[in-house]
Scaffold this motif. Structure first.
Motif, PDB file in Angstrom:
ATOM      1  N   VAL A  77     -11.360  -8.580  -4.631  1.00 60.82           N
ATOM      2  CA  VAL A  77     -11.262  -7.176  -4.245  1.00 60.82           C
ATOM      3  C   VAL A  77     -10.803  -7.104  -2.794  1.00 60.82           C
ATOM      4  CG1 VAL A  77     -12.474  -4.983  -4.002  1.00 60.82           C
ATOM      5  CG2 VAL A  77     -13.075  -6.548  -5.879  1.00 60.82           C
ATOM      6  N   VAL A  78      -9.593  -6.618  -2.592  1.00 58.77           N
ATOM      7  CA  VAL A  78      -9.037  -6.439  -1.262  1.00 58.77           C
ATOM      8  C   VAL A  78      -9.541  -5.101  -0.758  1.00 58.77           C
ATOM      9  CG1 VAL A  78      -6.905  -6.241   0.060  1.00 58.77           C
ATOM     10  CG2 VAL A  78      -7.046  -7.850  -1.853  1.00 58.77           C
ATOM     11  N   HIS A  79     -10.229  -5.108   0.378  1.00 62.01           N
ATOM     12  CA  HIS A  79     -10.944  -3.914   0.839  1.00 62.01           C
ATOM     13  C   HIS A  79     -10.849  -3.780   2.348  1.00 62.01           C
ATOM     14  CE1 HIS A  79     -14.214  -6.279   2.614  1.00 62.01           C
ATOM     15  NE2 HIS A  79     -13.860  -7.155   1.689  1.00 62.01           N
ATOM     16  N   GLY A  80     -11.243  -2.619   2.833  1.00 66.93           N
ATOM     17  CA  GLY A  80     -11.295  -2.374   4.268  1.00 66.93           C
ATOM     18  C   GLY A  80     -10.436  -1.199   4.670  1.00 66.93           C
ATOM     19  N   LEU A  81     -10.217  -1.073   5.973  1.00 61.89           N
ATOM     20  CA  LEU A  81      -9.405  -0.012   6.550  1.00 61.89           C
ATOM     21  C   LEU A  81      -7.999  -0.054   5.968  1.00 61.89           C
ATOM     22  CD1 LEU A  81      -9.156   2.205   8.755  1.00 61.89           C
ATOM     23  CD2 LEU A  81      -8.425   0.386  10.301  1.00 61.89           C
ATOM     24  N   ALA A  82      -7.547   1.057   5.463  1.00 56.80           N
ATOM     25  CA  ALA A  82      -6.270   1.083   4.738  1.00 56.80           C
ATOM     26  C   ALA A  82      -5.121   1.676   5.542  1.00 56.80           C
ATOM     27  CB  ALA A  82      -6.455   1.852   3.438  1.00 56.80           C
ATOM     28  N   ILE A  93       5.012  -6.720  -4.754  1.00 59.27           N
ATOM     29  CA  ILE A  93       3.596  -7.069  -4.702  1.00 59.27           C
ATOM     30  C   ILE A  93       3.310  -7.811  -6.008  1.00 59.27           C
ATOM     31  CG2 ILE A  93       1.222  -6.241  -4.500  1.00 59.27           C
ATOM     32  CD1 ILE A  93       2.939  -5.434  -2.088  1.00 59.27           C
ATOM     33  N   ASP A  94       2.928  -9.083  -5.917  1.00 60.19           N
ATOM     34  CA  ASP A  94       2.751  -9.897  -7.118  1.00 60.19           C
ATOM     35  C   ASP A  94       1.335 -10.476  -7.186  1.00 60.19           C
ATOM     36  OD1 ASP A  94       2.921 -11.478  -9.338  1.00 60.19           O
ATOM     37  OD2 ASP A  94       4.673 -12.606  -8.670  1.00 60.19           O
ATOM     38  N   GLY A  95       0.433  -9.746  -7.834  1.00 55.99           N
ATOM     39  CA  GLY A  95      -0.941 -10.195  -8.009  1.00 55.99           C
ATOM     40  C   GLY A  95      -1.081 -11.351  -8.980  1.00 55.99           C
ATOM     41  N   ARG A  96      -0.063 -11.623  -9.769  1.00 49.78           N
ATOM     42  CA  ARG A  96      -0.104 -12.740 -10.716  1.00 49.78           C
ATOM     43  C   ARG A  96      -0.247 -14.075  -9.994  1.00 49.78           C
ATOM     44  NH1 ARG A  96       5.348 -11.139 -13.623  1.00 49.78           N
ATOM     45  NH2 ARG A  96       5.838 -11.225 -11.404  1.00 49.78           N
ATOM     46  N   PRO A 107     -11.281 -11.506 -17.971  1.00 49.48           N
ATOM     47  CA  PRO A 107     -10.798 -11.392 -19.355  1.00 49.48           C
ATOM     48  C   PRO A 107     -10.212 -10.016 -19.687  1.00 49.48           C
ATOM     49  CG  PRO A 107     -13.195 -11.386 -19.294  1.00 49.48           C
ATOM     50  CD  PRO A 107     -12.723 -11.686 -17.903  1.00 49.48           C
ATOM     51  N   ASP A 108     -10.463  -9.009 -18.837  1.00 52.56           N
ATOM     52  CA  ASP A 108      -9.984  -7.657 -19.109  1.00 52.56           C
ATOM     53  C   ASP A 108      -8.708  -7.298 -18.356  1.00 52.56           C
ATOM     54  OD1 ASP A 108     -12.159  -7.142 -20.823  1.00 52.56           O
ATOM     55  OD2 ASP A 108     -13.430  -6.707 -19.085  1.00 52.56           O
ATOM     56  N   GLY A 109      -8.150  -8.231 -17.607  1.00 56.32           N
ATOM     57  CA  GLY A 109      -6.935  -7.912 -16.854  1.00 56.32           C
ATOM     58  C   GLY A 109      -6.646  -8.938 -15.778  1.00 56.32           C
ATOM     59  N   TRP A 110      -5.975  -8.476 -14.736  1.00 54.13           N
ATOM     60  CA  TRP A 110      -5.559  -9.350 -13.649  1.00 54.13           C
ATOM     61  C   TRP A 110      -6.682  -9.555 -12.638  1.00 54.13           C
ATOM     62  CZ3 TRP A 110      -1.416 -12.174 -14.414  1.00 54.13           C
ATOM     63  CH2 TRP A 110      -0.470 -11.730 -15.333  1.00 54.13           C
ATOM     64  N   GLU A 111      -6.456 -10.401 -11.649  1.00 53.45           N
ATOM     65  CA  GLU A 111      -7.504 -10.839 -10.726  1.00 53.45           C
ATOM     66  C   GLU A 111      -7.513 -10.167  -9.365  1.00 53.45           C
ATOM     67  OE1 GLU A 111      -8.075 -13.042 -13.969  1.00 53.45           O
ATOM     68  OE2 GLU A 111      -6.106 -12.947 -13.047  1.00 53.45           O
ATOM     69  N   VAL A 112      -6.575  -9.295  -9.026  1.00 56.37           N
ATOM     70  CA  VAL A 112      -6.543  -8.655  -7.707  1.00 56.37           C
ATOM     71  C   VAL A 112      -6.748  -7.153  -7.854  1.00 56.37           C
ATOM     72  CG1 VAL A 112      -5.179  -8.148  -5.642  1.00 56.37           C
ATOM     73  CG2 VAL A 112      -5.030 -10.408  -6.697  1.00 56.37           C
ATOM     74  N   VAL A 113      -7.734  -6.638  -7.111  1.00 60.33           N
ATOM     75  CA  VAL A 113      -7.998  -5.203  -7.020  1.00 60.33           C
ATOM     76  C   VAL A 113      -7.765  -4.776  -5.580  1.00 60.33           C
ATOM     77  CG1 VAL A 113      -9.755  -3.390  -7.207  1.00 60.33           C
ATOM     78  CG2 VAL A 113      -9.772  -5.306  -8.826  1.00 60.33           C
ATOM     79  N   ILE A 114      -6.945  -3.765  -5.370  1.00 58.75           N
ATOM     80  CA  ILE A 114      -6.806  -3.163  -4.036  1.00 58.75           C
ATOM     81  C   ILE A 114      -7.708  -1.939  -4.071  1.00 58.75           C
ATOM     82  CG2 ILE A 114      -5.269  -2.215  -2.293  1.00 58.75           C
ATOM     83  CD1 ILE A 114      -4.455  -5.060  -3.037  1.00 58.75           C
ATOM     84  N   ASP A 132      -5.057  -5.093 -10.745  1.00 56.46           N
ATOM     85  CA  ASP A 132      -6.050  -4.526 -11.650  1.00 56.46           C
ATOM     86  C   ASP A 132      -6.792  -3.400 -10.939  1.00 56.46           C
ATOM     87  OD1 ASP A 132      -7.742  -4.852 -14.213  1.00 56.46           O
ATOM     88  OD2 ASP A 132      -9.249  -4.850 -12.628  1.00 56.46           O
ATOM     89  N   SER A 133      -7.093  -2.342 -11.667  1.00 57.57           N
ATOM     90  CA  SER A 133      -7.957  -1.260 -11.186  1.00 57.57           C
ATOM     91  C   SER A 133      -7.551  -0.759  -9.802  1.00 57.57           C
ATOM     92  CB  SER A 133      -9.419  -1.721 -11.168  1.00 57.57           C
ATOM     93  OG  SER A 133      -9.822  -2.112 -12.456  1.00 57.57           O
ATOM     94  N   SER A 134      -6.274  -0.613  -9.586  1.00 60.05           N
ATOM     95  CA  SER A 134      -5.731  -0.153  -8.311  1.00 60.05           C
ATOM     96  C   SER A 134      -4.926   1.118  -8.548  1.00 60.05           C
ATOM     97  CB  SER A 134      -4.833  -1.235  -7.702  1.00 60.05           C
ATOM     98  OG  SER A 134      -5.530  -2.457  -7.559  1.00 60.05           O
ATOM     99  N   SER A 135      -4.618   1.824  -7.470  1.00 56.23           N
ATOM    100  CA  SER A 135      -3.811   3.044  -7.563  1.00 56.23           C
ATOM    101  C   SER A 135      -2.563   2.898  -6.708  1.00 56.23           C
ATOM    102  CB  SER A 135      -4.596   4.258  -7.070  1.00 56.23           C
ATOM    103  OG  SER A 135      -5.689   4.503  -7.901  1.00 56.23           O
ATOM    104  N   VAL A 136      -1.446   3.370  -7.241  1.00 60.80           N
ATOM    105  CA  VAL A 136      -0.200   3.364  -6.486  1.00 60.80           C
ATOM    106  C   VAL A 136       0.401   4.765  -6.493  1.00 60.80           C
ATOM    107  CG1 VAL A 136       0.305   0.923  -6.885  1.00 60.80           C
ATOM    108  CG2 VAL A 136       1.179   2.613  -8.483  1.00 60.80           C
ATOM    109  N   HIS A 137       0.979   5.137  -5.359  1.00 63.00           N
ATOM    110  CA  HIS A 137       1.692   6.401  -5.208  1.00 63.00           C
ATOM    111  C   HIS A 137       3.137   6.049  -4.876  1.00 63.00           C
ATOM    112  CE1 HIS A 137      -1.883   8.939  -5.284  1.00 63.00           C
ATOM    113  NE2 HIS A 137      -2.455   7.951  -4.633  1.00 63.00           N
TER     114      HIS A 137
END
Length: 177
Positions: A77-82, A93-96, A107-114, A132-137
Protein backbone atom coordinates in the motif's frame (compact mmCIF):
# COMPACT_ATOMS: atom_id res chain seq x y z
CA UNK A 1 15.81 11.67 -34.65
CA UNK A 2 13.29 9.42 -32.95
CA UNK A 3 11.71 9.59 -29.54
CA UNK A 4 13.86 9.08 -26.48
CA UNK A 5 13.75 5.52 -25.14
CA UNK A 6 11.68 5.07 -22.00
CA UNK A 7 13.61 4.94 -18.74
CA UNK A 8 12.41 2.78 -15.85
CA UNK A 9 12.12 4.20 -12.35
CA UNK A 10 11.62 1.59 -9.62
CA UNK A 11 9.74 2.56 -6.45
CA UNK A 12 11.18 0.68 -3.46
CA UNK A 13 9.48 2.32 -0.46
CA UNK A 14 5.77 2.55 0.36
CA UNK A 15 5.66 6.02 1.96
CA UNK A 16 5.09 8.43 -0.90
CA UNK A 17 5.62 11.47 1.34
CA UNK A 18 9.37 10.69 1.41
CA UNK A 19 10.93 13.30 -0.88
CA UNK A 20 14.62 14.11 -0.69
CA UNK A 21 15.09 15.39 -4.25
CA UNK A 22 14.28 18.86 -5.54
CA UNK A 23 10.69 18.75 -6.89
CA UNK A 24 11.47 21.59 -9.33
CA UNK A 25 14.57 20.10 -10.96
CA UNK A 26 14.97 16.37 -10.16
CA UNK A 27 15.23 14.11 -13.19
CA UNK A 28 15.68 10.34 -13.50
CA UNK A 29 19.49 10.49 -13.10
CA UNK A 30 19.03 12.24 -9.72
CA UNK A 31 17.37 9.13 -8.27
CA UNK A 32 17.64 7.81 -5.69
CA UNK A 33 18.14 10.81 -3.42
CA UNK A 34 20.41 10.85 -0.35
CA UNK A 35 18.30 8.29 1.54
CA UNK A 36 18.94 5.64 -1.12
CA UNK A 37 15.23 4.97 -1.73
CA UNK A 38 12.74 6.00 -4.40
CA UNK A 39 9.22 6.88 -3.30
CA UNK A 40 6.30 7.07 -5.70
CA UNK A 41 6.32 10.88 -5.34
CA UNK A 42 10.00 11.03 -6.26
CA UNK A 43 9.34 8.78 -9.24
CA UNK A 44 6.53 11.05 -10.45
CA UNK A 45 8.65 14.18 -9.90
CA UNK A 46 11.54 12.76 -11.92
CA UNK A 47 9.19 11.45 -14.62
CA UNK A 48 7.49 14.82 -15.00
CA UNK A 49 10.85 16.65 -15.17
CA UNK A 50 12.54 14.24 -17.62
CA UNK A 51 11.62 14.57 -21.30
CA UNK A 52 9.91 11.60 -22.93
CA UNK A 53 7.98 8.66 -21.54
CA UNK A 54 9.15 7.07 -18.29
CA UNK A 55 8.05 3.73 -16.85
CA UNK A 56 7.37 3.64 -13.12
CA UNK A 57 7.63 0.15 -11.71
CA UNK A 58 7.61 -1.24 -8.17
CA UNK A 59 9.91 -3.45 -6.08
CA UNK A 60 8.73 -2.73 -2.54
CA UNK A 61 9.98 -5.32 -0.03
CA UNK A 62 7.26 -7.10 1.94
CA UNK A 63 8.81 -5.66 5.13
CA UNK A 64 7.37 -2.31 3.93
CA UNK A 65 3.83 -3.72 3.65
CA UNK A 66 2.68 -2.44 7.03
CA UNK A 67 0.21 0.34 6.20
CA UNK A 68 -3.40 -0.95 6.28
CA UNK A 69 -2.12 -4.52 5.95
CA UNK A 70 -5.22 -5.75 7.78
CA UNK A 71 -7.44 -4.10 5.13
CA UNK A 72 -5.27 -4.86 2.08
CA UNK A 73 -3.59 -8.19 2.92
CA UNK A 74 -0.94 -9.33 0.48
CA UNK A 75 -0.52 -5.87 -1.05
CA UNK A 76 2.01 -3.06 -0.99
CA UNK A 77 0.00 0.00 0.00
CA UNK A 78 1.63 3.20 -1.23
CA UNK A 79 0.50 5.91 1.18
CA UNK A 80 1.25 9.36 2.52
CA UNK A 81 1.12 12.97 1.37
CA UNK A 82 -0.18 13.00 -2.18
CA UNK A 83 1.24 16.29 -3.44
CA UNK A 84 3.15 14.71 -6.32
CA UNK A 85 0.85 12.07 -7.81
CA UNK A 86 -0.14 13.80 -11.04
CA UNK A 87 1.39 13.05 -14.45
CA UNK A 88 2.18 16.11 -16.55
CA UNK A 89 4.13 14.13 -19.16
CA UNK A 90 3.49 10.74 -20.76
CA UNK A 91 4.18 7.97 -18.24
CA UNK A 92 3.55 4.27 -17.81
CA UNK A 93 2.63 3.10 -14.30
CA UNK A 94 3.25 -0.67 -14.18
CA UNK A 95 2.22 -2.36 -10.92
CA UNK A 96 2.79 -5.78 -12.50
CA UNK A 97 6.47 -5.29 -11.72
CA UNK A 98 5.66 -5.67 -8.00
CA UNK A 99 4.10 -9.07 -8.69
CA UNK A 100 7.23 -10.05 -10.60
CA UNK A 101 9.31 -8.93 -7.58
CA UNK A 102 7.38 -10.63 -4.74
CA UNK A 103 5.16 -13.14 -6.49
CA UNK A 104 1.37 -13.32 -6.56
CA UNK A 105 0.43 -12.45 -2.97
CA UNK A 106 -3.11 -11.17 -3.63
CA UNK A 107 -5.50 -13.84 -4.94
CA UNK A 108 -8.12 -11.15 -5.70
CA UNK A 109 -5.98 -8.93 -7.92
CA UNK A 110 -2.69 -7.11 -8.24
CA UNK A 111 -0.19 -6.28 -5.48
CA UNK A 112 0.07 -2.44 -5.52
CA UNK A 113 -2.52 -0.11 -3.98
CA UNK A 114 -2.12 3.66 -4.25
CA UNK A 115 -4.19 4.62 -1.20
CA UNK A 116 -3.81 8.38 -1.26
CA UNK A 117 -6.03 10.59 -3.32
CA UNK A 118 -6.59 9.59 -6.91
CA UNK A 119 -3.75 9.61 -9.37
CA UNK A 120 -4.15 12.41 -11.88
CA UNK A 121 -3.23 11.89 -15.51
CA UNK A 122 -3.21 15.33 -17.10
CA UNK A 123 -0.82 14.36 -19.89
CA UNK A 124 -1.73 12.55 -23.08
CA UNK A 125 -0.65 8.99 -23.92
CA UNK A 126 -0.33 7.56 -20.40
CA UNK A 127 -0.67 3.86 -19.49
CA UNK A 128 -1.79 2.38 -16.16
CA UNK A 129 -1.67 -1.34 -15.43
CA UNK A 130 -1.27 -3.74 -12.53
CA UNK A 131 -2.77 -1.58 -9.77
CA UNK A 132 -5.39 -2.72 -7.25
CA UNK A 133 -8.06 -0.77 -5.35
CA UNK A 134 -6.78 2.57 -6.62
CA UNK A 135 -8.46 5.56 -8.28
CA UNK A 136 -7.35 7.38 -11.40
CA UNK A 137 -8.60 10.66 -12.87
CA UNK A 138 -7.85 11.05 -16.56
CA UNK A 139 -7.86 14.42 -18.27
CA UNK A 140 -5.28 13.71 -20.97
CA UNK A 141 -6.18 12.00 -24.23
CA UNK A 142 -5.31 8.49 -25.41
CA UNK A 143 -4.69 7.06 -21.94
CA UNK A 144 -4.87 3.27 -21.58
CA UNK A 145 -6.14 1.77 -18.29
CA UNK A 146 -5.62 -1.95 -18.71
CA UNK A 147 -5.27 -5.05 -16.55
CA UNK A 148 -5.99 -3.52 -13.14
CA UNK A 149 -8.18 -4.86 -10.34
CA UNK A 150 -10.90 -3.13 -8.29
CA UNK A 151 -10.24 0.27 -9.88
CA UNK A 152 -12.08 3.55 -9.81
CA UNK A 153 -11.65 5.28 -13.16
CA UNK A 154 -12.86 8.81 -13.95
CA UNK A 155 -12.42 10.09 -17.51
CA UNK A 156 -13.02 13.80 -17.95
CA UNK A 157 -13.75 14.28 -21.65
CA UNK A 158 -14.42 18.00 -21.24
CA UNK A 159 -10.79 18.57 -20.29
CA UNK A 160 -9.30 16.27 -22.91
CA UNK A 161 -9.69 12.64 -21.90
CA UNK A 162 -10.76 11.68 -25.40
CA UNK A 163 -9.86 8.46 -27.13
CA UNK A 164 -8.89 6.78 -23.86
CA UNK A 165 -9.18 3.01 -23.59
CA UNK A 166 -10.31 1.01 -20.54
CA UNK A 167 -10.02 -2.76 -20.96
CA UNK A 168 -9.36 -6.06 -19.21
CA UNK A 169 -9.79 -4.66 -15.69
CA UNK A 170 -11.22 -7.12 -13.15
CA UNK A 171 -12.79 -7.38 -9.71
CA UNK A 172 -15.30 -4.55 -9.71
CA UNK A 173 -14.67 -0.87 -9.41
CA UNK A 174 -16.23 1.72 -11.68
CA UNK A 175 -15.74 3.73 -14.84
CA UNK A 176 -17.24 7.21 -14.88
CA UNK A 177 -17.17 9.35 -18.02
Amino acid sequence: AGALPAQTITVDISDLSVIDVDPETAIVVDLPGPDGHISFSEAMIASNNTPGRQIIGFAIPTSEWTYLSWYYPGRAVVHGLASYTAAYDAVTIDGRTQTAFTGDTNPDGWEVVISSSALGFLADDCRISGLDSSSVHIEGSRTVVESNSNMGIDIYGGYGGSDSLVKDNTGGGYVQI
